[in-house]
Design an enzyme around this catalytic site. Structure first.
Site, PDB file in Angstrom:
ATOM      1  N   CYS A   1      -5.991 -13.107   4.339  1.00  0.00           N
ATOM      2  CA  CYS A   1      -7.243 -13.551   4.932  1.00  0.00           C
ATOM      3  C   CYS A   1      -8.091 -14.600   4.265  1.00  0.00           C
ATOM      4  O   CYS A   1      -8.580 -15.278   4.901  1.00  0.00           O
ATOM      5  CB  CYS A   1      -8.109 -12.365   5.195  1.00  0.00           C
ATOM      6  SG  CYS A   1      -7.314 -10.918   6.322  1.00  0.00           S
TER       7      CYS A   1
ATOM      8  N   THR B   1       0.767  -1.286   0.027  1.00  0.00           N
ATOM      9  CA  THR B   1       0.066   0.048  -0.169  1.00  0.00           C
ATOM     10  C   THR B   1       0.903   1.352  -0.029  1.00  0.00           C
ATOM     11  O   THR B   1       0.635   2.338  -0.675  1.00  0.00           O
ATOM     12  CB  THR B   1      -1.019  -0.071   1.169  1.00  0.00           C
ATOM     13  OG1 THR B   1      -1.872  -1.157   1.180  1.00  0.00           O
ATOM     14  CG2 THR B   1      -1.824   1.378   1.187  1.00  0.00           C
TER      15      THR B   1
END
Length: 562
Positions: free
Chosen positions: A42, A14
């Site tokens: 995840c 990011t």
């Protein structure tokens, strides 16, 4: 300007993308020791379980796609082993040929993440003992399951990864035992809410051993033996270690960067460390808890993404501050959804906050519309002004919507009075005219304005000075009730007030708390001293069923989805 980023995934990737969007001319180098710079960590358990079937779906960006889109120099299978902060250089080890070289930087961003905790016990390095943290871990487990006949698995740890893996292994037809050192699952939940999930897990034919530790792992012929405390042994085909993670901060430590709780890297609100021109983001950093402003370690993807953006902003001259984490999270466990945000009771007590909480049971949408299912909501609030401090929600539908509203309310420092006024979307398939979030506000407002006094099951007194009053129907009462309870259905209460001793304190309950609230309004306006028992018999039933399971190994009735 030249920026070197150590580590990818949520924080590092990011930061890199944000830097490029802000500065087209900047030289950006990302060094990642694995072969994957940006992946859906995840989603890893769901690849093993088969819900995600395409390996490529786990990879959000490849080195090639990242370069093509952002012109960022990505170097995988390379590891930064040393930081020379005085000369502003890093030493990089190429894992494929074991050569090293140095790279200079103007700014350095550390995003090393966290590593799985492995207890120092016998057998922990056996080939069928796994952790799940990276894409490589995922493929290793998946390959083992394909190459071996796995009938029985032991999952050690009942946090998010442990429970997700238990579900996905069970979905593959594997018999699963969960071993948990704590006396409950999921540390963010309070024990009363955890009891609901624990009962549900048992009903999925998963063995759950709480307050139990793995002491060693033995290999006996073709069997792997998980040896637990009290010398209990479980024969299994594989073991997944999911006992937690710890910040991977050794590189920072050797560079003279200050560390905080559990060895996490200390940073300020700009994500700067104490060493000039070095930033840190993601699971390795210590942050402020948004509510208490105490030092915390909150390892979640959402905060890591925000921190990467903030570090990039500061490098490019934008005064953007990280204001803290509140731990908003959600878990799917078979059909059940479990979500939390803000403080739980233990955290509120540690922070010495004068709090209370309410528990309500509500339908996920209008009860008359098909397939409405129960939802349990527990919300903590500040007793002095009703500020919302935390929320826990368990249900089968609509949990994500409500926890996000509570998370937003906490971030905006809203009170229970504000919740009553929220204008939330309503149609029968989605909600009720009075949404559960509105209802939480109404219940807390009634307590704050002294329209009803509340007590909790743990505070019940069963003595000669009190009466425990059950206001449910005859059928509900016959199915189960609190010992020594006086039974008067709500609709008969006004005509049977003479049966209740005015000189005694009345403790009132129903199934969920609504009818008992109405009963308390009737009683208080007729001169009785009464308290409404939060959560009703439904919560009490889950707590008691869970106690029975833990003490006698019995199966519970389970949570009613209807």
């Amino acid at each position: 300007m030249k920026v070197v980023i150590v580590g990818g995934v949520a924080g590092g990737a990011t930061a890199a993308a944000r830097l490029r969007r802000l500065d087209e001319k900047m030289e950006i180098i990302m060094v990642e020791r694995s072969g994957y710079i940006s992946y859906a960590n995840c989603g890893l358990p769901y690849y093993i379980g088969g819900s995600i079937t395409d390996k490529k779906a786990l990879t959000l960006q490849t080195p090639e796609s990242f370069y093509n889109r952002f012109r960022i120099d990505v170097r995988v299978h390379q590891e930064v082993t040393r930081i020379n902060a005085l000369e502003k250089k890093v030493t990089i080890h190429k894992l494929e040929d074991h050569t090293t070289y140095q790279e200079s930087y103007d700014k350095l961003i550390l995003s090393p993440g966290a590593k799985a905790v492995l207890p120092p016990i016998t057998g922990i390095t056996l080939e069928n003992v796994f952790t799940l943290r990276t894409v490589e871990d995922t493929f290793k487990i998946d390959d083992y399951l394909k190459d071996h006949e796995v009938k029985k698995a032991v999952v050690v740890g009942a946090g998010f990864i442990g429970l997700e893996m238990a579900e996905n292994l069970k979905e593959k037809g594997i018999d699963v035992t969960i071993v948990q050192l704590m006396d409950q699952i999921l540390a963010p939940l309070d024990k009363d809410m955890a009891a609901i999930v624990q009962n549900y897990i048992k009903n999925q034919d998963i063995e759950l051993l709480l307050g139990t530790s793995l002491t060693k792992i033995l290999k006996k012929e073709n069997e792997t033996i998980a040896v637990l405390d009290h010398q209990k042994e479980i024969a299994c085909d594989m073991i997944l270690m999911a006992v937690g993670v710890q910040p991977d901060s050794q590189l920072a430590k050797t560079a003279g960067i200050d560390l905080g709780i559990k060895g996490a890297i200390k940073v300020n609100a700009h994500m700067q460390t104490n060493v000039n021109d070095i930033y840190a983001v993601g699971d390795a950093v210590e942050v402020k808890h948004f509510i208490t402003q105490t030092d915390s370690l909150i390892s979640l993807a959402g905060p890591a993404n925000k921190q990467g953006r903030i570090a990039a902003d500061h490098i490019c001259g934008i005064d953007h501050l990280y204001k803290g984490s509140q731990g908003s999270s959600i878990l799917k466990l078979f059909d059940m959804h479990i979500a939390t945000t803000g403080l739980n009771e233990k955290e509120a007590q540690t922070a010495k906050i004068d709090y209370d909480y309410v528990i309500i049971t509500s339908s996920s949408h209008a009860a008359y519309y098909p397939n409405a299912k129960n939802m349990y909501l527990k919300v903590l609030f500040d007793k002095k002004d009703g500020t919302i401090l935390g929320g826990q929600i368990i249900g089968y539908d609509g949990v994500d919507k409500r926890i996000d509203v509570l998370a937003t309310a906490i971030r905006a420092k809203m009170t229970a009075y504000d919740l009553t006024e929220l204008d939330l979307a309503y149609a029968p398939p989605f909600s009720s005219a009075k949404d559960p979030i509105n209802m939480i506000g109404f219940v807390i407002e009634n307590i704050l304005t002294d329209k009803v006094k509340q007590m909790h099951w743990s505070d019940i007194k069963d003595d000669e000075k009190t009466i425990i009053l059950d206001t449910r129907t005859i059928l509900e009462y016959q199915r189960g009730h609190f010992p020594n309870a006086l039974h008067i259905p709500l609709d008969e209460l006004r005509d049977r007030l003479s049966e209740i001793d005015r000189d005694k304190d009345i403790q009132v309950y129903c199934q969920s708390g609504l009818r008992s609230y109405l009963a308390c309004r009737i009683l208080s306006q007729n001169g009785y001293i009464c308290k409404n028992i939060a959560g009703g018999y439904g919560i009490y039933q889950h707590i008691e069923e869970n106690k029975i399971m833990q003490s006698a190994g019995m199966r519970p009735c389970g949570i009613d989805e209807k």
